[in-house]
Design a protein around this motif. Structure first.
Motif, PDB file in Angstrom:
ATOM      1  N   VAL A 166       0.864  -1.177   0.000  1.00 56.37           N
ATOM      2  CA  VAL A 166       0.000   0.000   0.000  1.00 56.37           C
ATOM      3  C   VAL A 166       0.903   1.231   0.000  1.00 56.37           C
ATOM      4  O   VAL A 166       2.120   1.129   0.180  1.00 56.37           O
ATOM      5  CB  VAL A 166      -0.933   0.025   1.228  1.00 56.37           C
ATOM      6  CG1 VAL A 166      -1.880  -1.160   1.210  1.00 56.37           C
ATOM      7  CG2 VAL A 166      -0.131   0.068   2.526  1.00 56.37           C
ATOM      8  N   ARG A 244       0.739  -4.289   3.536  1.00 55.37           N
ATOM      9  CA  ARG A 244      -0.577  -3.826   3.994  1.00 55.37           C
ATOM     10  C   ARG A 244      -0.766  -3.894   5.504  1.00 55.37           C
ATOM     11  O   ARG A 244      -1.410  -3.026   6.091  1.00 55.37           O
ATOM     12  CB  ARG A 244      -1.680  -4.644   3.303  1.00 55.37           C
ATOM     13  CG  ARG A 244      -3.095  -4.293   3.771  1.00 55.37           C
ATOM     14  CD  ARG A 244      -4.161  -4.937   2.906  1.00 55.37           C
ATOM     15  NE  ARG A 244      -4.009  -6.378   2.803  1.00 55.37           N
ATOM     16  CZ  ARG A 244      -4.486  -7.242   3.700  1.00 55.37           C
ATOM     17  NH1 ARG A 244      -5.111  -6.807   4.776  1.00 55.37           N
ATOM     18  NH2 ARG A 244      -4.330  -8.539   3.520  1.00 55.37           N
ATOM     19  N   PRO A 258      -4.730   2.141  -0.766  1.00 60.07           N
ATOM     20  CA  PRO A 258      -4.445   1.003  -1.649  1.00 60.07           C
ATOM     21  C   PRO A 258      -3.960   1.489  -3.001  1.00 60.07           C
ATOM     22  O   PRO A 258      -4.300   2.599  -3.442  1.00 60.07           O
ATOM     23  CB  PRO A 258      -5.794   0.296  -1.749  1.00 60.07           C
ATOM     24  CG  PRO A 258      -6.806   1.352  -1.437  1.00 60.07           C
ATOM     25  CD  PRO A 258      -6.163   2.292  -0.455  1.00 60.07           C
TER      26      PRO A 258
END
Length: 303
Positions: A166, A244, A258
């Motif tokens: 991310v 993430r 994201p």
């Protein structure tokens, strides 16, 4: 002197009858009688007085009975400990892990393992992948938790975490207003990142991703720990591309977004293929169960 001799003697002392004692230990009466005779010959003194009605212990037999019971109890404990060790319920586990897994479910895995296997001592060591591989080869580690690749054919491994990258952005950054990003959105941004020698596979994967999008990241500051890199993002020095699960690190001034088509980073458990330690198997079973929501795909090799 064998444990069966002691068991036969204790049964005879408690039943005071050869027939009943033989039934209790599942042997014929003559076999029990021979066992007691052999025991007395080895001890060198009579242990029982045989009459037509019942069996009585001699003074030596009464003293021997207490010791026999104690010996059998200790033997049963030893046997049970061996059986528990074979099930991975006792022993020691030395576990290496890369920096950052404390945010990715590792504490949950260790806590659950210790709850289920309270008699296994767990030794945690925060190490680089290279240090973990050396520890596995030398036998100082039982399991390593690291990023791919694992090139040594002496090691088996299984992906426990498969997480996409991310974007970590300063909270005031214009891109923070977007719900999702494309990697091209970051082409002109300064980056903060690991030195390549610390996270070579991770570094190279990000470089390939950016190169495919037509740019090379401009790295303005390096650090070896993720919390430090996120602090640099909060200070508006640049953007970062963490795994993430680092979204769980709530740091003022940092937002996570994201990124479309983000690559997957595999974090794997690694152990020696030749190792058949039940404690290793037990840990892997717990880790699979706890991290079921963190893992996708097939394992290279399962223990």
């Amino acid at each position: 002197m064998e444990l069966r001799h002691l068991r036969h003697f204790v049964a005879l002392a408690e039943e005071e009858h050869f027939g009943r004692a033989a039934e209790r230990v599942f042997v014929v009466q003559q076999a029990l009688s021979n066992s007691i005779k052999n025991l007395e010959e080895e001890v060198g003194v009579p242990l029982v007085l045989r009459t037509t009605r019942k069996v009585q212990l001699t003074p030596a037999g009464r003293e021997f009975l207490a010791a026999a019971r104690s010996t059998l109890q200790e033997a049963d404990k030893v046997i049970e400990r061996a059986r528990r060790a074979a099930r991975g319920e006792v022993g020691r586990l030395t576990l290496g892990f890369v920096s950052g897994l404390v945010f990715g479910g590792l504490p949950d895995v260790v806590r659950t393992f210790r709850e289920q296997y309270p008699n296994v001592s767990v030794d945690l060591r925060e190490l680089t992948a290279q240090e973990q591989e050396a520890g596995l080869r030398s036998g100082q580690l039982d399991i390593g938790l690291m990023l791919l690749p694992v090139r040594d054919p002496a090691f088996a491994y299984e992906a426990l975490w498969r997480q996409e990258l991310v974007a970590a952005l300063p909270g005031s950054h214009p891109l923070a207003r977007k719900e999702r990003l494309d990697i091209q959105d970051l082409a002109d941004e300064p980056f903060v990142f690991f030195p390549r020698q610390i996270r070579a596979a991770y570094f190279d994967q990000v470089m390939r991703w950016c190169a495919a999008a037509g740019f090379a990241p401009r790295i303005v500051q390096e650090a070896i720990e993720v919390p430090t890199l996120l602090s640099l993002v909060a200070a508006n020095l640049g953007v970062f591309l963490p795994i993430r699960f680092f979204q769980r690190v709530s740091l003022p001034g940092v937002v996570y977004r994201p990124v479309n088509a983000a690559p997957i980073i595999d974090i794997v458990a690694v152990w020696r293929r030749s190792d058949d330690d039940p404690v290793v198997r037990a840990f892997m079973q717990v880790a699979r169960a706890v991290l079921v929501g963190e893992r996708v795909g097939e394992a290279d090799s399962k223990l």
